[in-house]
Scaffold this motif. Structure first.
Motif, PDB file in Angstrom:
ATOM      1  N   ARG A  65       0.801  -1.217   0.000  1.00 57.08           N
ATOM      2  CA  ARG A  65       0.000   0.000   0.000  1.00 57.08           C
ATOM      3  C   ARG A  65       0.839   1.275   0.000  1.00 57.08           C
ATOM      4  O   ARG A  65       0.291   2.365  -0.038  1.00 57.08           O
ATOM      5  N   VAL A  66       2.167   1.162   0.064  1.00 56.89           N
ATOM      6  CA  VAL A  66       3.051   2.330   0.112  1.00 56.89           C
ATOM      7  C   VAL A  66       3.984   2.268  -1.093  1.00 56.89           C
ATOM      8  O   VAL A  66       4.525   1.215  -1.416  1.00 56.89           O
ATOM      9  N   ARG A  67       4.144   3.412  -1.750  1.00 61.12           N
ATOM     10  CA  ARG A  67       5.059   3.460  -2.897  1.00 61.12           C
ATOM     11  C   ARG A  67       6.499   3.282  -2.443  1.00 61.12           C
ATOM     12  O   ARG A  67       6.799   3.206  -1.263  1.00 61.12           O
ATOM     13  N   SER A  68       7.409   3.285  -3.386  1.00 64.65           N
ATOM     14  CA  SER A  68       8.816   3.102  -3.063  1.00 64.65           C
ATOM     15  C   SER A  68       9.345   4.281  -2.242  1.00 64.65           C
ATOM     16  O   SER A  68       8.710   5.318  -2.133  1.00 64.65           O
ATOM     17  N   TYR A  69      10.521   4.109  -1.677  1.00 65.14           N
ATOM     18  CA  TYR A  69      11.117   5.091  -0.769  1.00 65.14           C
ATOM     19  C   TYR A  69      11.241   6.468  -1.413  1.00 65.14           C
ATOM     20  O   TYR A  69      10.933   7.474  -0.793  1.00 65.14           O
ATOM     21  N   THR A  70      11.698   6.527  -2.640  1.00 64.41           N
ATOM     22  CA  THR A  70      11.916   7.825  -3.287  1.00 64.41           C
ATOM     23  C   THR A  70      10.670   8.381  -3.949  1.00 64.41           C
ATOM     24  O   THR A  70      10.599   9.579  -4.210  1.00 64.41           O
ATOM     25  N   ARG A  71       9.661   7.564  -4.215  1.00 64.70           N
ATOM     26  CA  ARG A  71       8.482   8.012  -4.950  1.00 64.70           C
ATOM     27  C   ARG A  71       7.263   8.257  -4.071  1.00 64.70           C
ATOM     28  O   ARG A  71       6.239   8.707  -4.566  1.00 64.70           O
ATOM     29  N   SER A  72       7.357   7.986  -2.777  1.00 67.36           N
ATOM     30  CA  SER A  72       6.191   8.171  -1.916  1.00 67.36           C
ATOM     31  C   SER A  72       6.000   9.645  -1.587  1.00 67.36           C
ATOM     32  O   SER A  72       6.940  10.432  -1.589  1.00 67.36           O
ATOM     33  N   ARG A  73       4.774   9.998  -1.301  1.00 70.14           N
ATOM     34  CA  ARG A  73       4.488  11.382  -0.910  1.00 70.14           C
ATOM     35  C   ARG A  73       4.863  11.642   0.542  1.00 70.14           C
ATOM     36  O   ARG A  73       4.728  12.768   1.011  1.00 70.14           O
ATOM     37  N   LEU A  74       5.329  10.652   1.214  1.00 70.67           N
ATOM     38  CA  LEU A  74       5.810  10.835   2.586  1.00 70.67           C
ATOM     39  C   LEU A  74       7.082  11.678   2.621  1.00 70.67           C
ATOM     40  O   LEU A  74       7.484  12.133   3.690  1.00 70.67           O
ATOM     41  N   ASN A  75       7.687  11.896   1.468  1.00 77.07           N
ATOM     42  CA  ASN A  75       8.845  12.780   1.384  1.00 77.07           C
ATOM     43  C   ASN A  75       8.490  14.178   1.868  1.00 77.07           C
ATOM     44  O   ASN A  75       9.312  14.868   2.461  1.00 77.07           O
ATOM     45  N   TYR A  76       7.263  14.589   1.625  1.00 74.05           N
ATOM     46  CA  TYR A  76       6.852  15.936   2.004  1.00 74.05           C
ATOM     47  C   TYR A  76       6.759  16.108   3.518  1.00 74.05           C
ATOM     48  O   TYR A  76       6.945  17.216   4.025  1.00 74.05           O
ATOM     49  N   VAL A  77       6.477  15.040   4.243  1.00 69.35           N
ATOM     50  CA  VAL A  77       6.457  15.112   5.699  1.00 69.35           C
ATOM     51  C   VAL A  77       7.866  15.407   6.213  1.00 69.35           C
ATOM     52  O   VAL A  77       8.071  16.286   7.057  1.00 69.35           O
ATOM     53  N   GLY A  78       8.841  14.685   5.695  1.00 69.66           N
ATOM     54  CA  GLY A  78      10.227  14.944   6.071  1.00 69.66           C
ATOM     55  C   GLY A  78      10.678  16.330   5.660  1.00 69.66           C
ATOM     56  O   GLY A  78      11.442  16.991   6.373  1.00 69.66           O
ATOM     57  N   ALA A  79      10.196  16.802   4.515  1.00 68.48           N
ATOM     58  CA  ALA A  79      10.571  18.134   4.042  1.00 68.48           C
ATOM     59  C   ALA A  79      10.030  19.220   4.957  1.00 68.48           C
ATOM     60  O   ALA A  79      10.728  20.184   5.273  1.00 68.48           O
ATOM     61  N   VAL A  80       8.798  19.066   5.403  1.00 66.37           N
ATOM     62  CA  VAL A  80       8.209  20.067   6.300  1.00 66.37           C
ATOM     63  C   VAL A  80       8.977  20.122   7.619  1.00 66.37           C
ATOM     64  O   VAL A  80       9.283  21.212   8.121  1.00 66.37           O
ATOM     65  N   VAL A  81       9.319  18.985   8.171  1.00 68.60           N
ATOM     66  CA  VAL A  81      10.063  18.960   9.429  1.00 68.60           C
ATOM     67  C   VAL A  81      11.450  19.569   9.236  1.00 68.60           C
ATOM     68  O   VAL A  81      11.922  20.351  10.079  1.00 68.60           O
ATOM     69  N   ALA A  82      12.118  19.269   8.138  1.00 70.25           N
ATOM     70  CA  ALA A  82      13.436  19.834   7.881  1.00 70.25           C
ATOM     71  C   ALA A  82      13.365  21.345   7.658  1.00 70.25           C
ATOM     72  O   ALA A  82      14.220  22.081   8.131  1.00 70.25           O
ATOM     73  N   ILE A  83      12.327  21.817   6.971  1.00 68.14           N
ATOM     74  CA  ILE A  83      12.173  23.261   6.764  1.00 68.14           C
ATOM     75  C   ILE A  83      11.894  23.966   8.081  1.00 68.14           C
ATOM     76  O   ILE A  83      12.418  25.064   8.331  1.00 68.14           O
ATOM     77  N   LEU A  84      11.106  23.352   8.956  1.00 70.50           N
ATOM     78  CA  LEU A  84      10.892  23.932  10.286  1.00 70.50           C
ATOM     79  C   LEU A  84      12.195  23.995  11.066  1.00 70.50           C
ATOM     80  O   LEU A  84      12.442  24.960  11.803  1.00 70.50           O
ATOM     81  N   GLY A  85      13.042  23.000  10.914  1.00 74.40           N
ATOM     82  CA  GLY A  85      14.359  23.033  11.548  1.00 74.40           C
ATOM     83  C   GLY A  85      15.233  24.137  10.998  1.00 74.40           C
ATOM     84  O   GLY A  85      15.963  24.795  11.746  1.00 74.40           O
ATOM     85  N   VAL A  86      15.178  24.346   9.695  1.00 79.94           N
ATOM     86  CA  VAL A  86      15.949  25.436   9.073  1.00 79.94           C
ATOM     87  C   VAL A  86      15.465  26.775   9.584  1.00 79.94           C
ATOM     88  O   VAL A  86      16.271  27.663   9.918  1.00 79.94           O
ATOM     89  N   LEU A  87      14.161  26.957   9.667  1.00 74.97           N
ATOM     90  CA  LEU A  87      13.609  28.214  10.150  1.00 74.97           C
ATOM     91  C   LEU A  87      13.978  28.428  11.629  1.00 74.97           C
ATOM     92  O   LEU A  87      14.257  29.549  12.044  1.00 74.97           O
ATOM     93  N   GLY A  88      13.970  27.370  12.409  1.00 71.93           N
ATOM     94  CA  GLY A  88      14.383  27.473  13.807  1.00 71.93           C
ATOM     95  C   GLY A  88      15.854  27.835  13.948  1.00 71.93           C
ATOM     96  O   GLY A  88      16.234  28.634  14.802  1.00 71.93           O
ATOM     97  N   ALA A  89      16.694  27.272  13.092  1.00 71.79           N
ATOM     98  CA  ALA A  89      18.119  27.606  13.125  1.00 71.79           C
ATOM     99  C   ALA A  89      18.361  29.034  12.669  1.00 71.79           C
ATOM    100  O   ALA A  89      19.251  29.720  13.182  1.00 71.79           O
ATOM    101  N   ALA A  90      17.559  29.510  11.720  1.00 72.66           N
ATOM    102  CA  ALA A  90      17.708  30.875  11.231  1.00 72.66           C
ATOM    103  C   ALA A  90      17.261  31.892  12.287  1.00 72.66           C
ATOM    104  O   ALA A  90      17.816  32.981  12.378  1.00 72.66           O
TER     105      ALA A  90
END
Length: 94
Positions: A65-90
């Motif tokens: 039920r889940v696409r491959s590691y690089t093709r899943s839309r779960l990438n966006y969850v990791g991206a949001v958390v990483a962007i929040l970390g960047v904003l916190g560091a800034a």
């Protein structure tokens, strides 16, 4: 494609918000911290969060039920958390 978009957004945000701080660090000889703040830290956070979320969702929903590691839309969850970390560091210490 989802992973490339996520990485592009993370790196663009990191360069946009941390460029001034990284330039200051580089001017006083702290090249490692500057490169880490611009590139390595956001990438490591992204892959850590994405891997954790991906395998938990895959465990819950099943392998089919889940696409491959690089093709899943779960990438966006990791991206949001990483962007929040960047904003916190800034933002720096409050």
């Amino acid at each position: 494609m989802h992973q490339i978009i996520s990485l592009g957004l993370i790196l663009a945000t990191a360069f946009l918000f941390n460029a001034a701080a990284a330039a200051h660090m580089a001017s006083i000889g702290m090249w490692g911290f500057a490169v880490g703040r611009l590139f390595f830290a956001p990438i490591i956070v992204f892959y850590f969060v994405h891997t954790l979320v991906y395998f938990v969702v895959r465990l819950i929903r099943g392998k089919d039920r889940v696409r491959s590691y690089t093709r899943s839309r779960l990438n966006y969850v990791g991206a949001v958390v990483a962007i929040l970390g960047v904003l916190g560091a800034a933002a720096g210490p409050a």
